[in-house]
Design a protein around this motif. Structure first.
Motif, PDB file in Angstrom:
ATOM      1  N   VAL A  42     -23.639  23.554  20.513  1.00 14.21           N
ATOM      2  CA  VAL A  42     -24.852  23.396  19.705  1.00 14.21           C
ATOM      3  C   VAL A  42     -26.100  23.737  20.516  1.00 14.21           C
ATOM      4  O   VAL A  42     -26.153  23.459  21.719  1.00 14.21           O
ATOM      5  CB  VAL A  42     -24.931  21.925  19.195  1.00 14.21           C
ATOM      6  CG1 VAL A  42     -26.189  21.684  18.373  1.00 14.21           C
ATOM      7  CG2 VAL A  42     -23.691  21.581  18.384  1.00 14.21           C
TER       8      VAL A  42
ATOM      9  N   ASN B 103     -16.440  37.297  24.594  1.00 10.12           N
ATOM     10  CA  ASN B 103     -16.565  35.912  24.116  1.00 10.12           C
ATOM     11  C   ASN B 103     -16.316  35.787  22.615  1.00 10.12           C
ATOM     12  O   ASN B 103     -16.495  34.720  22.044  1.00 10.12           O
ATOM     13  CB  ASN B 103     -17.961  35.354  24.437  1.00 10.12           C
ATOM     14  CG  ASN B 103     -18.234  35.307  25.931  1.00 10.12           C
ATOM     15  OD1 ASN B 103     -17.302  35.254  26.729  1.00 10.12           O
ATOM     16  ND2 ASN B 103     -19.499  35.324  26.315  1.00 10.12           N
TER      17      ASN B 103
ATOM     18  N   CYS C 232     -31.756  27.570  24.347  1.00  9.80           N
ATOM     19  CA  CYS C 232     -30.534  28.198  23.803  1.00  9.80           C
ATOM     20  C   CYS C 232     -30.889  29.236  22.745  1.00  9.80           C
ATOM     21  O   CYS C 232     -30.560  30.425  22.891  1.00  9.80           O
ATOM     22  CB  CYS C 232     -29.607  27.168  23.158  1.00  9.80           C
ATOM     23  SG  CYS C 232     -29.225  25.696  24.103  1.00  9.80           S
TER      24      CYS C 232
ATOM     25  N   ILE D  24     -22.869  37.480  22.404  1.00 10.74           N
ATOM     26  CA  ILE D  24     -23.676  38.445  23.155  1.00 10.74           C
ATOM     27  C   ILE D  24     -22.729  39.302  23.989  1.00 10.74           C
ATOM     28  O   ILE D  24     -22.884  40.515  24.083  1.00 10.74           O
ATOM     29  CB  ILE D  24     -24.673  37.706  24.093  1.00 10.74           C
ATOM     30  CG1 ILE D  24     -25.725  36.970  23.260  1.00 10.74           C
ATOM     31  CG2 ILE D  24     -25.316  38.688  25.063  1.00 10.74           C
ATOM     32  CD1 ILE D  24     -26.725  36.177  24.083  1.00 10.74           C
ATOM     33  N   ARG D  25     -21.739  38.657  24.583  1.00 11.33           N
ATOM     34  CA  ARG D  25     -20.757  39.366  25.420  1.00 11.33           C
ATOM     35  C   ARG D  25     -19.487  39.520  24.596  1.00 11.33           C
ATOM     36  O   ARG D  25     -18.937  38.523  24.121  1.00 11.33           O
ATOM     37  CB  ARG D  25     -20.495  38.518  26.666  1.00 11.33           C
ATOM     38  CG  ARG D  25     -19.599  39.122  27.687  1.00 11.33           C
ATOM     39  CD  ARG D  25     -19.645  38.198  28.911  1.00 11.33           C
ATOM     40  NE  ARG D  25     -18.763  38.636  29.961  1.00 11.33           N
ATOM     41  CZ  ARG D  25     -17.566  38.123  30.185  1.00 11.33           C
ATOM     42  NH1 ARG D  25     -17.104  37.160  29.427  1.00 11.33           N
ATOM     43  NH2 ARG D  25     -16.835  38.567  31.177  1.00 11.33           N
TER      44      ARG D  25
ATOM     45  N   CYS E  82     -33.261  32.189  23.945  1.00 10.67           N
ATOM     46  CA  CYS E  82     -32.664  33.233  24.779  1.00 10.67           C
ATOM     47  C   CYS E  82     -31.714  34.104  23.955  1.00 10.67           C
ATOM     48  O   CYS E  82     -31.740  35.328  24.069  1.00 10.67           O
ATOM     49  CB  CYS E  82     -31.942  32.606  25.968  1.00 10.67           C
ATOM     50  SG  CYS E  82     -31.350  33.832  27.130  1.00 10.67           S
ATOM     51  N   HIS E  83     -30.873  33.484  23.133  1.00 12.30           N
ATOM     52  CA  HIS E  83     -29.932  34.292  22.329  1.00 12.30           C
ATOM     53  C   HIS E  83     -30.675  35.191  21.347  1.00 12.30           C
ATOM     54  O   HIS E  83     -30.333  36.363  21.191  1.00 12.30           O
ATOM     55  CB  HIS E  83     -28.935  33.386  21.599  1.00 12.30           C
ATOM     56  CG  HIS E  83     -27.799  32.970  22.472  1.00 12.30           C
ATOM     57  ND1 HIS E  83     -26.499  33.362  22.248  1.00 12.30           N
ATOM     58  CD2 HIS E  83     -27.783  32.203  23.596  1.00 12.30           C
ATOM     59  CE1 HIS E  83     -25.731  32.852  23.208  1.00 12.30           C
ATOM     60  NE2 HIS E  83     -26.478  32.134  24.027  1.00 12.30           N
TER      61      HIS E  83
ATOM     62  N   ARG F  74     -18.393  29.696  32.832  1.00 11.35           N
ATOM     63  CA  ARG F  74     -17.229  30.527  33.156  1.00 11.35           C
ATOM     64  C   ARG F  74     -16.795  30.321  34.613  1.00 11.35           C
ATOM     65  O   ARG F  74     -15.615  30.302  34.924  1.00 11.35           O
ATOM     66  CB  ARG F  74     -17.520  31.995  32.869  1.00 11.35           C
ATOM     67  CG  ARG F  74     -16.267  32.854  32.887  1.00 11.35           C
ATOM     68  CD  ARG F  74     -16.393  34.138  32.107  1.00 11.35           C
ATOM     69  NE  ARG F  74     -17.569  34.882  32.470  1.00 11.35           N
ATOM     70  CZ  ARG F  74     -18.621  35.072  31.688  1.00 11.35           C
ATOM     71  NH1 ARG F  74     -18.650  34.588  30.471  1.00 11.35           N
ATOM     72  NH2 ARG F  74     -19.653  35.755  32.107  1.00 11.35           N
TER      73      ARG F  74
HETATM   74  C1  HEC Z   1     -31.366  32.395  29.504  1.00 15.18           C
HETATM   75  C2  HEC Z   1     -30.544  32.829  28.423  1.00 15.18           C
HETATM   76  C3  HEC Z   1     -29.523  31.901  27.772  1.00 15.18           C
HETATM   77  C4  HEC Z   1     -29.636  30.557  27.564  1.00 15.18           C
HETATM   78  C5  HEC Z   1     -30.769  29.623  27.950  1.00 15.18           C
HETATM   79  C6  HEC Z   1     -28.427  30.164  26.856  1.00 15.18           C
HETATM   80  N1  HEC Z   1     -27.613  31.236  26.677  1.00 15.18           N
HETATM   81 FE1  HEC Z   1     -25.803  31.216  25.799  1.00 15.18          FE
HETATM   82  N2  HEC Z   1     -25.442  33.053  26.519  1.00 15.18           N
HETATM   83  C7  HEC Z   1     -26.395  33.902  27.056  1.00 15.18           C
HETATM   84  C8  HEC Z   1     -25.763  35.165  27.399  1.00 15.18           C
HETATM   85  C9  HEC Z   1     -26.476  36.388  28.007  1.00 15.18           C
HETATM   86  C10 HEC Z   1     -24.403  35.025  27.056  1.00 15.18           C
HETATM   87  C11 HEC Z   1     -23.282  36.048  27.276  1.00 15.18           C
HETATM   88  C12 HEC Z   1     -23.115  36.259  28.748  1.00 15.18           C
HETATM   89  C13 HEC Z   1     -21.840  35.815  29.371  1.00 15.18           C
HETATM   90  O1  HEC Z   1     -20.942  35.207  28.733  1.00 15.18           O
HETATM   91  O2  HEC Z   1     -21.723  36.095  30.585  1.00 15.18           O
HETATM   92  C14 HEC Z   1     -24.250  33.693  26.478  1.00 15.18           C
HETATM   93  C15 HEC Z   1     -23.082  33.205  25.946  1.00 15.18           C
HETATM   94  C16 HEC Z   1     -23.013  32.096  25.124  1.00 15.18           C
HETATM   95  C17 HEC Z   1     -21.879  31.753  24.277  1.00 15.18           C
HETATM   96  C18 HEC Z   1     -20.584  32.547  24.157  1.00 15.18           C
HETATM   97  C19 HEC Z   1     -20.758  33.611  23.082  1.00 15.18           C
HETATM   98  C20 HEC Z   1     -21.712  34.734  23.433  1.00 15.18           C
HETATM   99  O3  HEC Z   1     -22.824  34.739  22.874  1.00 15.18           O
HETATM  100  O4  HEC Z   1     -21.360  35.608  24.289  1.00 15.18           O
HETATM  101  C21 HEC Z   1     -22.208  30.593  23.617  1.00 15.18           C
HETATM  102  C22 HEC Z   1     -21.394  29.853  22.577  1.00 15.18           C
HETATM  103  C23 HEC Z   1     -23.531  30.207  24.085  1.00 15.18           C
HETATM  104  N3  HEC Z   1     -23.984  31.136  25.009  1.00 15.18           N
HETATM  105  C24 HEC Z   1     -24.198  29.075  23.669  1.00 15.18           C
HETATM  106  C25 HEC Z   1     -25.360  28.632  24.301  1.00 15.18           C
HETATM  107  C26 HEC Z   1     -25.911  27.292  24.128  1.00 15.18           C
HETATM  108  C27 HEC Z   1     -25.368  26.229  23.187  1.00 15.18           C
HETATM  109  C28 HEC Z   1     -26.999  27.216  24.948  1.00 15.18           C
HETATM  110  C29 HEC Z   1     -27.878  26.031  25.226  1.00 15.18           C
HETATM  111  C30 HEC Z   1     -27.199  24.763  25.563  1.00 15.18           C
HETATM  112  C31 HEC Z   1     -27.147  28.533  25.589  1.00 15.18           C
HETATM  113  N4  HEC Z   1     -26.133  29.345  25.180  1.00 15.18           N
HETATM  114  C32 HEC Z   1     -28.160  28.871  26.454  1.00 15.18           C
HETATM  115  C33 HEC Z   1     -27.718  33.615  27.266  1.00 15.18           C
HETATM  116  C34 HEC Z   1     -28.241  32.325  27.222  1.00 15.18           C
END
Ligand code: HEC
Length: 146
Positions: free
Chosen positions: A109, A71, A115, A67-68, A118-119, A44
């Motif tokens: 992906v 998004n 990824c 998560i947010r 954490c999710h 972002r």
């Molecule tokens: C350490 C934790 C963490 C990791 C590692 C991580 N994410 Fe996330 N991700 C989050 C969080 C928390 C948000 C929402 C926060 C934000 O947008 O500020 C988010 C947002 C996203 C979103 C937007 C939709 C949503 O869930 O809000 C996507 C798509 C996404 N991540 C994909 C990925 C992918 C693919 C990877 C690996 C390449 C990844 N993330 C790695 C924590 C993580």
């Protein structure tokens, strides 16, 4: 942009947080100085910086299981695109404020073990069953056609 997200998640977050256990990524990183920014926050920040430099194109990370809440898909084309990006990139056209744009949605992906982990563990995640290699959402790119 999707490569930058993957590289940061894998080479920085996964390696330091999950393998070495020396530092964690957290939403609160601006206040907690011993934390890394989340991959989505890095994404972002890049998109906001690009938006300050040009209005010719924009990009955002979205998902049907966000998560947010901000998004989540914000219109029909994003909704369809996120559906379609599961198999192939999706391309459509839309008119925003009278300007026609090409809208593309590319799959985001779970390319790093960090990824899905954490999710799945995040208290605000509507999904807890992501696996490595799953499509977790999409990168929505818009390009002005005028
Ligand atoms: C350490 C934790 C963490 C990791 C590692 C991580 N994410 Fe996330 N991700 C989050 C969080 C928390 C948000 C929402 C926060 C934000 O947008 O500020 C988010 C947002 C996203 C979103 C937007 C939709 C949503 O869930 O809000 C996507 C798509 C996404 N991540 C994909 C990925 C992918 C693919 C990877 C690996 C390449 C990844 N993330 C790695 C924590 C993580």
């Amino acid at each position: 942009m999707s490569s930058a997200l993957a590289v940061y998640s894998n080479q920085v977050v996964y390696r330091l947080q999950d393998v070495a256990g020396v530092i964690k990524a957290s939403e609160q990183w601006p206040l907690e100085h011993d934390k890394l920014p989340l991959p989505a926050q890095m994404f972002r920040m890049a998109s906001e910086r690009a938006a300050r430099q040009t209005d010719r194109f924009s990009f955002a990370l979205k998902s049907k299981w966000p998560i947010r809440r901000e998004n989540a898909p914000s219109n029909d084309i994003e909704n369809t695109g996120l559906e379609g990006a599961l198999a192939n990139p999706y391309y459509g056209r839309e008119t925003i404020y009278g300007i026609e744009r090409l809208t593309a949605v590319y799959a985001s992906v779970a390319v790093s073990p960090a990824c899905a982990r954490c999710h799945n563990n995040h208290p605000d995640s509507p999904r807890t069953d992501f696996k490595d290699g799953d499509v977790m959402g999409g990168i929505v790119v818009r390009i002005r056609l005028d």
